[in-house]
Design an enzyme around this catalytic site. Structure first.
Site, PDB file in Angstrom:
ATOM      1  N   SER A 327       0.807  -1.222   0.000  1.00 43.42           N
ATOM      2  CA  SER A 327       0.000   0.000   0.000  1.00 43.42           C
ATOM      3  C   SER A 327       0.837   1.267   0.000  1.00 43.42           C
ATOM      4  CB  SER A 327      -0.920   0.002   1.223  1.00 43.42           C
ATOM      5  OG  SER A 327      -1.751  -1.134   1.166  1.00 43.42           O
ATOM      6  N   ASP A 351     -16.932   1.326  -1.922  1.00 41.27           N
ATOM      7  CA  ASP A 351     -16.034   0.224  -1.570  1.00 41.27           C
ATOM      8  C   ASP A 351     -16.800  -0.798  -0.753  1.00 41.27           C
ATOM      9  OD1 ASP A 351     -14.181  -1.516  -0.611  1.00 41.27           O
ATOM     10  OD2 ASP A 351     -12.915  -0.014   0.361  1.00 41.27           O
ATOM     11  N   ASP A 364     -10.674  -6.760  -0.851  1.00 40.57           N
ATOM     12  CA  ASP A 364     -10.079  -5.658  -0.105  1.00 40.57           C
ATOM     13  C   ASP A 364      -9.526  -6.214   1.200  1.00 40.57           C
ATOM     14  OD1 ASP A 364     -10.704  -2.295  -0.140  1.00 40.57           O
ATOM     15  OD2 ASP A 364      -9.896  -3.222   1.683  1.00 40.57           O
ATOM     16  N   HIS A 370     -14.925   0.086   2.902  1.00 45.13           N
ATOM     17  CA  HIS A 370     -14.839   1.374   3.556  1.00 45.13           C
ATOM     18  C   HIS A 370     -15.976   2.293   3.156  1.00 45.13           C
ATOM     19  CE1 HIS A 370     -10.892   0.363   5.123  1.00 45.13           C
ATOM     20  NE2 HIS A 370     -10.599  -0.106   3.920  1.00 45.13           N
TER      21      HIS A 370
END
Lengths: 683, 376
Positions: A327, A351, A364, A370
C-alpha cells in the site's frame, strides 16, 4: 763423471726452452688481455647497463588509503599502524611445521591458522602473507629473540584498515579485502595493475568499492640500490605516494546505529534521504556484519556461518532486496490517477470490500469495505478497492509511464555498487520477459503495489523524497564530499542534474494532506500519536509469496517467515520536508505494527533530537566539527577531547578570546556537542 | 756454504749486515712492491664490508715477506739437501690424509693433528718440483730415458693422491709444476707432442671419470646462463663487474658490483673482478705487465743459474707463478672453469701467500748464488 760438452748443449737447450716458455707466456697473456679488452671496451656498454640493472630496483611505495567519516566527522574507516607476523611461503619448506614452531613462541589460534590457509590457497604467488596481525609488544620481542631460527618469517609494520564501529553501517561503508587472483587478472587486462603496485588490498563492497579510485591514492616509486641479496642499501630517488582522498558521507552514523538498535533481531532495511539535497542520512540493512573480518581474508568457518545464515547478513537489503511495495504505492498511484485525469479528487466510488472484474473478485484487506471513498479517504484508510478500479482504468502502461520518472524499477544512480533494478511491470516488459500478452486481469493488483511490482527500499525512499519535493528529482548519494587530505578542499561528490516531474501543485498538496491523515486518523495514527511535527506517511503490507525456502529447516522460524512484510514510507515535516524515508521489516506483519513505529523514532530523533526512553545515547557525546574546522584537522582523532569543541559554538573567525571563554566552562561545551546532530550539521 | 762463511768474516761489520739484509733481487723486489701497493689498495676496497680482512691481508703480506727474506737468505744447497726428505714427508702426509683424513664437503683434504688441521697438498706444490729438480741435478750429464720415467713416477704419485681426495685443481697445479721441471730438463719434443696428443685423446675418458660437480663447473663455463643462480652466477656477475669497469674503471671503492655484494669471493678468488671494476682496463694492463715482469725476471734467473738444480727449480717456480695468474684470470673473465686458484699476491689467504713468499725467495736465492756455488 761430467761431460762438459754435454752440459754445454744441455744449457743451450734449456735456454731455448726458456725463450719458448717466455713466448708462450706472452701469448697466453695476450689471450687474457684480449678478453679483458673485449669485455671492458667492446662490451662495456652492455655490462655497464647490466651492472646498473643489478644495482637499481624500483620499489613501489604504497599510498595510505583515504579515510571515511560520517557527516559529523565520526571516523568510519581508518588506517591503523600495527605489527604483523608475516611468512614468505616461497622461502619456507614446510609451512605447517614452521607455524607449529611459531605457535610454541607466541599464541597462534585456530582462527588465524585457518585464515592463513585460506589466504595461502587464494594467493600462492604472494611474497608475504600475514599469519597474525596486531602483535603485542611482548609478542614482537619473543619473535625477535627467536628470529634466527626461522627463514622467511618477519615482523612488519603495516597500515591496516580498521572499521572502528564494526557492524554499524557495514553495508554502506563496505570493506576492503585482499586482491584475489580473479581481480588481479581483471586488473591486468584493464591495464590497471600498475595502479596497484605495492598494494595488496582493494575495495570489495560498498563505498570502499564505488570510491575505490578516490580512496586508493596514487602509488609512489622509490629507486633503491639493492645488494645481491635483495636488501635495499640506500634510496636514490623517491616519488612520494599520494594519499587517497578522504570521504565525508552524508550518513549520520548515530542515526544509523540507532535504527540498527531499533530493528534489533528483526530483518529489514531502511533508507532515509534529505529530500532537499538527495543526501542519504541512513542506509540500514539488517542483519549486518563486522567488516573487519574481511580485510585480511576471512577464515572458512566464519565465512560459512555468514554465508549459510538464513538471515543472509551479507545481503544488502536496501540496495539489492526487492519487495512488492504494497500500500505504500498508493500515494504514487493517486498522483497517477489525478495527473492522467482518470478520476477527479472528489470522484467517489463505493467500496463494498471487493472489486469485481470479469467475474473475478479482488478482495479488499478490509472485508467489510470502507463505504464511500474519495481520493483523500482512499489513502487514509488504505482502500484497495479504490485502487483496483483506478489501476484498471489507467491500464498498466500508463501506470508504467507515470512511475518510471519516479525511479521505480529503475536504477536510482546512487553511488553504491551493484544496485538492483527491480521490476516496474508493463505490457512491453511482460512480452519481453514471458513472451505473452499482458492480461487486463493482472492490472488491478499492480494498483495496490502487489503483482509483478518489485522495488528496492532505496527506490521507495527515493520516490518518497521526490514526492516530498513536489516532483523535483535529486540523485540519492551517500558521499557528501571528497576531501583532499593535504589542501583540505572539499569537492561535492555529486552535482546532480535536477529533473522535475511535472505535477499539478494542488494534486501534490492533496496527496500529501491525505498522507498526513494517515498519521492522524488512519493506519499510522497509533505510531504517530502526540507527534510535535506534521508527518506525512503511508503504511504498507506486502504479502510474502514465493519466499525462497532453500534455507535450513527451522521449525521456529518457518511460521514467522510466511508472515507479511511490514512497510512504511513517510516524510516530515509536511512543509519544507527535511527527511524522507522508506523502510521494511521483513515478516513484521501490518505496516502500522512494525515499520511505522521505527519511522516515528527516526523522525523524533532527526527533527527533535529526542531519543526514546529505553534507548541509550549510541556514542559518547562528541563535538561536531563544521567543515571549516575539518579542513584544519584532516585526520581527527576518533575521540577528541571535549574542550576543543569550542569551534562549534565559536565561528572560525571568532576573536581569540572566544575559545578561551568556552574552555573555562567545559560542561557547556560538552552539552553543545551532545546537541542533536543532523539538524545542526545541515544548517 | 763454507766459502760464503769465510768471505763474510773478512768484510767490515757494515758489509756483513748489508749482505745479510739485502738478499733481495732488485727487479723482482720492485715489481713485487708495485703489485703489493695494488694489492693493498684493492683489498682495502674489497674488504670494506669484511671486518678484519684488510688487516689480515697486511699481516699475511708481512709474514710472506719474512718467509721470502729467509728463503732468499738460504743458499740453494740447503734446499737441495732438504729436497728428498721434504718430498718423502709430503708423500707420507698425503697417504695419511687418504687413510685418516677428515672429510668436508665431499673431499678428504685435511689432516687433523688435534691442535690444528693441515692441508698437505699445499706444501706438495713446492716439494714436488724441488724433488724433481734435485733428481735431474743428480743425474746431470748422464740423463737416460728411464730417468724421465722415474721423474714421471715421482710426479704421478703425489698427483694421483691429491686427485683422489678429490682436489683436481691442486692436483693439476702440482702436475704442471713437475711437468715444467721435466720440460726444462730436456724431455724430447717428440715425447711432449706424443703426450699432448695422448692427453687430448684421453679427454673423453677423463670426462667420464670427473665428479659431477667438476663436470658442472666445465658446463657452467660453456654456458653460464644454464645455472644463473649457482656457479653460473659467479661467472656472470664477475664478467659484468669486469665489463662495467670499462677503460678507466669506476674508481677506487666505488665499484657497485663489489660493494653491493654481487661479486662472490671478492676478497679471495675473484679479487681481480674487484680490481678490474674499479681500475678498468688501464689498471688491468699495469697489473699484467707487473706479473709479466716477475715472470720474465724469473725466466732470466733460470737461464743464468749456475746449477742444473737452480735452473730447473727457477724455471718451474716461474712457470707455476704464471700458471696461477693465468688460471685465476681465465676464471674471472669466464674462459676457464671456476677452480679455487688464488691470484698471486692479490687474493686473501695465508697459505697461498706463504707459498708465494717461499717460492719468490727461492728464486732470489738461486740468483744470488748463481756463480758462488757450483755443485760437485
Amino acid at each position: 763423471m761430467i761431460d762438459i760438452s754435454k752440459s754445454e748443449s744441455d744449457l743451450r737447450r734449456l735456454r731455448w726452452r726458456l725463450v719458448f716458455a717466455g713466448v708462450m707466456v706472452v701469448l697466453m697473456f695476450c689471450i687474457v688481455l684480449s678478453r679483458f679488452v673485449w669485455l671492458q671496451v667492446f662490451r662495456h656498454d652492455a655490462f655497464h647497463a647490466q651492472a646498473e640493472d643489478n644495482r637499481i630496483t624500483v620499489v613501489p611505495v604504497a599510498p595510505a588509503r583515504g579515510l571515511i567519516y560520517d557527516r559529523n566527522g565520526v571516523m568510519l574507516a581508518e588506517n591503523v599502524s600495527a605489527f604483523t607476523l608475516e611468512l614468505s611461503p616461497r622461502q619456507i619448506v614446510d609451512l605447517d611445521k614452521t607455524i607449529d614452531e611459531l605457535a610454541q613462541i607466541i599464541e597462534i589460534g585456530q582462527r588465524e591458522r585457518r585464515r592463513f590457509k585460506r589466504l595461502y590457497d587464494d594467493s600462492r604467488n604472494a611474497e608475504w602473507l600475514p599469519l597474525k596481525t596486531r602483535l603485542t609488544d611482548e609478542e614482537i620481542a619473543l619473535i625477535a629473540a627467536n628470529r634466527f631460527r626461522f627463514d622467511g618469517v618477519e615482523v612488519r609494520a603495516r597500515l591496516f584498515r580498521n572499521y572502528p564501529l564494526g557492524d554499524t553501517g557495514a553495508h554502506v561503508v563496505g570493506y576492503i579485502g585482499r586482491i584475489s587472483p580473479d581481480e588481479k587478472r581483471r586488473l591486468d587486462e584493464d591495464g590497471e595493475s600498475s595502479d596497484y603496485a605495492g598494494l595488496n588490498h582493494m575495495g570489495k563492497v560498498g563505498i570502499e568499492l564505488s570510491y575505490e579510485s578516490t580512496l586508493r591514492g596514487e602509488t609512489g616509486f622509490e629507486e633503491v640500490e639493492v645488494s645481491a641479496g635483495g636488501r635495499a642499501v640506500r634510496s636514490l630517488s623517491r616519488e612520494a605516494a599520494q594519499t587517497g582522498k578522504n570521504l565525508t558521507l552524508s550518513i549520520d552514523i548515530r542515526l544509523q546505529r540507532l535504527v540498527q538498535e531499533w530493528y534489533g533481531k528483526r530483518r529489514g532495511a531502511m533508507v532515509a534521504i534529505d529530500p532537499a539535497t538527495g543526501e542519504v542520512l541512513a542506509f540500514v540493512s539488517m542483519p549486518t556484519f563486522d567488516p573487519n573480518h574481511f580485510i585480511d581474508g576471512i577464515d572458512q568457518q566464519t565465512w560459512q556461518s555468514l554465508n549459510e545464515d538464513p538471515d543472509k547478513p551479507m545481503l544488502n537489503r536496501a540496495l539489492r532486496g526487492t519487495y512488492p511495495p504494497g500500500s505504500t504505492y498508493k500515494p504514487f498511484m493517486a498522483l497517477a490517477v489525478l495527473q492522467n485525469g482518470v478520476r477527479a479528487p472528489n470522484t467517489i466510488i463505493s467500496d463494498p470490500g471487493y472489486y469485481m472484474l470479469g467475474g473475478h473478485r479482488f478482495r479488499d484487506s478490509n472485508p467489510n469495505g470502507h463505504g464511500a471513498v474519495d481520493l483523500r479517504k482512499s489513502i487514509a484508510v488504505s482502500s484497495d478497492t479504490y485502487y483496483y478500479g483506478a489501476a484498471y482504468e489507467l491500464g498498466v502502461d500508463r501506470i508504467h509511464d507515470f512511475m518510471k520518472p519516479w525511479g521505480f524499477g529503475q536504477l536510482t544512480g546512487i553511488d553504491m555498487p551493484s544496485e538492483t533494478t527491480g521490476i516496474l511491470p508493463s505490457s512491453a516488459w511482460k512480452m519481453k520477459r514471458y513472451k505473452t500478452r499482458w492480461l487486463p486481469g493482472e492490472t488491478p493488483s499492480v494498483g495496490i503495489g502487489q503483482g509483478y511490482n518489485a522495488f528496492t527500499i532505496l527506490q521507495l525512499a527515493h520516490a518518497t523524497a521526490i514526492l516530498a519535493n513536489g516532483g523535483k528529482v535529486l540523485r540519492p548519494h551517500i558521499v557528501k564530499s571528497i576531501v583532499d587530505p593535504i589542501i583540505g578542499s572539499h569537492t561535492p561528490a555529486v552535482d546532480a542534474p535536477e529533473v522535475t516531474i511535472a505535477l499539478r501543485p494542488d494534486y501534490v498538496a492533496l496527496v500529501k494532506q491525505s498522507m498526513v491523515d494517515v498519521n492522524r486518523t488512519g493506519t499510522g495514527r497509533v505510531a504517530f500519536a502526540g507527534a510535535e511535527y506534521i508527518a506525512a506517511g503511508k503504511t504498507g503490507t506486502a504479502q510474502v509469496i514465493g519466499i525462497k525456502q532453500n534455507e535450513r529447516y527451522d521449525a521456529r522460524r518457518i511460521a514467522e517467515r510466511f508472515r507479511d512484510h511490514s512497510l512504511y514510507m513517510a516524510f516530515a515535516p509536511l512543509d519544507n520536508p527535511r527527511i524522507a524515508l522508506a523502510l521494511i521489516v521483513e515478516n513484521g506483519g501490518f505496516g502500522a505494527q512494525a515499520a511505522a513505529p521505527i519511522a516515528r523514532k527516526v523522525f523524533d530523533y532527526v527533527l527533535l533530537g529526542k531519543l526514546p526512553k529505553d534507548t541509550a545515547e549510541p556514542f559518547p557525546a562528541r563535538p561536531e566539527l563544521d567543515e571549516s574546522e575539518m579542513r584544519d584537522v584532516p585526520e581527527p582523532e576518533p575521540e577528541p577531547a571535549a574542550s576543543p569543541a569550542a569551534g562549534v559554538t565559536a565561528p572560525p573567525a571568532a576573536p581569540p578570546a572566544a575559545p578561551k571563554a568556552v574552555a573555562h566552562s567545559p560542561p557547556a561545551a560538552v552539552k553543545a556537542g551532545a546537541a542533536p546532530t543532523s539538524s545542526a550539521a545541515r544548517n | 756454504m763454507g766459502s760464503t762463511a769465510l768471505s763474510l768474516n773478512r768484510r767490515s761489520p757494515w758489509e756483513l749486515v748489508r749482505r745479510f739484509i739485502f738478499v733481495f733481487d732488485r727487479p723482482l723486489l720492485i715489481a713485487l712492491g708495485m703489485i703489493l701497493i695494488i694489492s693493498i689498495a684493492t683489498m682495502y676496497s674489497a674488504g670494506l664490508d669484511f671486518p678484519g680482512r684488510f688487516n689480515g691481508h697486511l699481516r699475511n703480506i708481512g709474514v710472506a715477506l719474512a718467509v721470502l727474506w729467509v728463503a732468499a737468505l738460504l743458499p740453494p744447497s740447503v734446499l737441495m739437501r732438504a729436497a728428498l726428505p721434504l718430498y718423502a714427508v709430503g708423500i707420507a702426509l698425503l697417504v695419511a690424509v687418504a687413510l685418516f683424513g677428515s672429510t668436508s664437503k665431499g673431499a678428504t683434504r685435511w689432516l687433523d693433528l688435534g691442535f690444528t688441521r693441515i692441508q698437505p697438498s699445499e706444501m706438495i706444490k713446492i716439494t714436488t718440483p724441488l724433488m724433481l729438480a734435485w733428481y735431474f741435478d743428480k743425474r746431470e750429464g748422464a740423463l737416460r730415458w728411464f730417468d724421465f720415467l722415474i721423474a714421471a713416477a715421482l710426479l704421478i704419485v703425489p698427483f694421483g693422491l691429491i686427485a683422489k681426495q678429490p682436489d683436481l685443481g691442486t692436483a693439476i697445479l702440482v702436475l704442471a709444476a713437475g711437468a715444467y721441471v721435466i720440460f726444462f730438463a730436456g724431455l724430447s719434443w717428440r715425447l711432449i707432442l706424443g703426450i699432448t696428443v695422448a692427453g687430448l685423446a684421453a679427454m673423453p675418458l677423463i670426462w667420464i671419470k670427473l665428479h659431477d660437480y667438476q663436470r658442472q663447473r666445465v658446463l657452467t663455463l660453456l654456458d653460464p646462463t644454464s645455472d644463473p643462480l649457482g656457479k653460473g652466477f659467479h661467472i656472470i656477475q664477475s664478467t659484468i663487474a669486469v665489463g662495467s669497469g670499462g677503460l678507466g674503471g669506476k674508481g677506487w671503492t666505488l665499484g657497485t658490483q663489489t660493494h653491493l655484494e654481487f661479486i662472490p669471493e671478492r676478497t679471495t678468488d675473484f679479487i681481480m673482478a674487484v680490481y678490474a671494476e674499479e681500475f678498468g682496463l688501464y689498471g688491468v694492463i699495469i697489473l699484467m705487465l707487473l706479473y709479466l715482469a716477475i715472470i720474465f725476471r724469473g725466466l732470466m734467473i733460470a737461464g743464468a743459474a749456475g746449477t742444473s738444480f737452480g735452473r730447473l727449480l727457477a724455471g718451474s717456480i716461474t712457470l707455476s707463478f704464471f700458471t696461477y695468474c693465468f688460471v685465476n684470470l681465465g676464471m674471472v673473465i669466464g674462459i676457464l672453469p671456476v677452480v679455487g686458484v688464488p691470484l698471486p699476491w692479490m687474493s686473501y689467504g695465508g697459505t697461498a701467500m706463504l707459498t708465494l713468499g717461499l717460492s719468490l725467495g727461492m728464486l732470489m736465492s738461486i740468483h744470488r748464488h748463481r756463480s758462488t756455488l757450483m755443485p760437485h
